[in-house]
Design a protein around this motif. Structure first.
Motif, PDB file in Angstrom:
ATOM      1  N   PHE A  41      50.921  30.462  37.780  1.00 23.96           N
ATOM      2  CA  PHE A  41      49.618  30.886  37.266  1.00 23.96           C
ATOM      3  C   PHE A  41      48.505  29.866  37.514  1.00 23.96           C
ATOM      4  N   ALA A  42      48.781  28.833  38.292  1.00 24.07           N
ATOM      5  CA  ALA A  42      47.835  27.737  38.501  1.00 24.07           C
ATOM      6  C   ALA A  42      46.489  28.193  39.050  1.00 24.07           C
ATOM      7  N   ASN A  43      46.471  29.270  39.811  1.00 22.49           N
ATOM      8  CA  ASN A  43      45.226  29.684  40.463  1.00 22.49           C
ATOM      9  C   ASN A  43      44.733  31.051  39.983  1.00 22.49           C
ATOM     10  N   ILE A  44      45.130  31.459  38.776  1.00 22.34           N
ATOM     11  CA  ILE A  44      44.552  32.717  38.282  1.00 22.34           C
ATOM     12  C   ILE A  44      43.054  32.538  38.073  1.00 22.34           C
ATOM     13  N   VAL A  45      42.647  31.309  37.786  1.00 29.83           N
ATOM     14  CA  VAL A  45      41.239  30.934  37.818  1.00 29.83           C
ATOM     15  C   VAL A  45      41.123  29.909  38.946  1.00 29.83           C
TER      16      VAL A  45
ATOM     17  N   THR B 235      44.707  36.372  25.304  1.00 38.24           N
ATOM     18  CA  THR B 235      44.792  34.910  25.248  1.00 38.24           C
ATOM     19  C   THR B 235      44.026  34.283  26.411  1.00 38.24           C
ATOM     20  N   LEU B 236      44.165  34.856  27.596  1.00 33.88           N
ATOM     21  CA  LEU B 236      43.421  34.384  28.763  1.00 33.88           C
ATOM     22  C   LEU B 236      41.915  34.444  28.501  1.00 33.88           C
ATOM     23  N   GLU B 237      41.441  35.562  27.991  1.00 34.33           N
ATOM     24  CA  GLU B 237      40.014  35.703  27.688  1.00 34.33           C
ATOM     25  C   GLU B 237      39.571  34.686  26.647  1.00 34.33           C
TER      26      GLU B 237
ATOM     27  N   GLY C  73      28.840  35.400  35.174  1.00 37.38           N
ATOM     28  CA  GLY C  73      29.824  34.802  36.073  1.00 37.38           C
ATOM     29  C   GLY C  73      31.190  34.689  35.423  1.00 37.38           C
ATOM     30  N   MET C  74      31.238  34.283  34.164  1.00 39.83           N
ATOM     31  CA  MET C  74      32.515  34.161  33.466  1.00 39.83           C
ATOM     32  C   MET C  74      33.147  35.528  33.205  1.00 39.83           C
ATOM     33  N   ARG C  75      32.335  36.555  32.993  1.00 36.02           N
ATOM     34  CA  ARG C  75      32.899  37.918  32.880  1.00 36.02           C
ATOM     35  C   ARG C  75      33.585  38.313  34.179  1.00 36.02           C
ATOM     36  N   GLU C  76      32.975  37.948  35.301  1.00 30.56           N
ATOM     37  CA  GLU C  76      33.564  38.246  36.600  1.00 30.56           C
ATOM     38  C   GLU C  76      34.831  37.422  36.821  1.00 30.56           C
TER      39      GLU C  76
ATOM     40  N   LYS D 116      42.382  38.506  35.574  1.00 33.36           N
ATOM     41  CA  LYS D 116      43.263  39.601  35.133  1.00 33.36           C
ATOM     42  C   LYS D 116      43.965  40.244  36.332  1.00 33.36           C
ATOM     43  N   LEU D 117      43.222  40.478  37.395  1.00 38.12           N
ATOM     44  CA  LEU D 117      43.827  41.073  38.589  1.00 38.12           C
ATOM     45  C   LEU D 117      44.851  40.132  39.214  1.00 38.12           C
TER      46      LEU D 117
END
Length: 169
Positions: A16-20, A45-47, A148-151, A157-158
């Motif tokens: 999961f290192a690059n989900i963001v 939790t991510l949000e 930007g953070m919503r995006e 999530k994807l």
């Protein structure tokens, strides 16, 4: 979700290192919040981490994303996730004129706000990206951090969905 909860700490963070984009800190924080009852709890939790955690610098997250169809794309230096996302938006098949316009707008955006224009490419195509970029250039910085953070949340999530679907028992 059982497979996600059973991953070792290192396996979880690696997956999961690059989900963001370029922000493994998010995966590290999520790992500490396990176990998750279901996918909805994971997303919630991510949000929460992206919105409220003091260890997450939102503007830094926005700066770490690559420009859409930018120089990293041309040099083949995008992360696998970004490459897939930009391909889905059709950004690998744009004309030089379209690329030039996108570059000019991306540069204007970065000069105005100090971070990269973020849009969930998997939910857009070139025309909507260009229109969104032109419209968002009219916003103020605080609004753009929120947008930007919503995006980023949509993208994360994807990416999470892709990772979870790729896991096997």
């Amino acid at each position: 979700m059982d497979v996600v909860n059973c991953l070792s700490c290192n396996e979880f963070i690696d997956r999961f290192a690059n989900i963001v984009e370029h922000t493994p800190k998010v995966a590290e924080i999520l790992e500490k919040r396990r176990p998750f009852q279901n996918l909805d709890e994971f997303y919630h939790t991510l949000e929460d981490v992206l919105k409220n955690d003091n260890h997450v610098d939102r503007e830094e997250i926005l700066r770490k994303h690559p420009d859409l169809a930018g120089k990293l794309s041309l040099q083949g230096l995008l992360t696998q996730e970004s490459k897939k996302e930009q391909l889905s938006a059709g950004l690998s098949n744009i004309t030089e004129e379209e690329r030039s316009l996108l570059t000019v707008l991306n540069n204007q955006y970065r000069m105005k706000f100090g971070f990269t224009f973020i849009v969930c490419a998997r939910e857009n195509k070139l025309n909507s990206i260009l229109t969104g970029l032109q419209n968002r250039l009219k916003n103020n910085k605080n609004d753009e951090v929120l947008i930007g953070m919503r995006e980023v949340k949509k993208i994360a999530k994807l990416r999470t969905m892709d990772i979870i679907h790729s896991l096997s028992c």
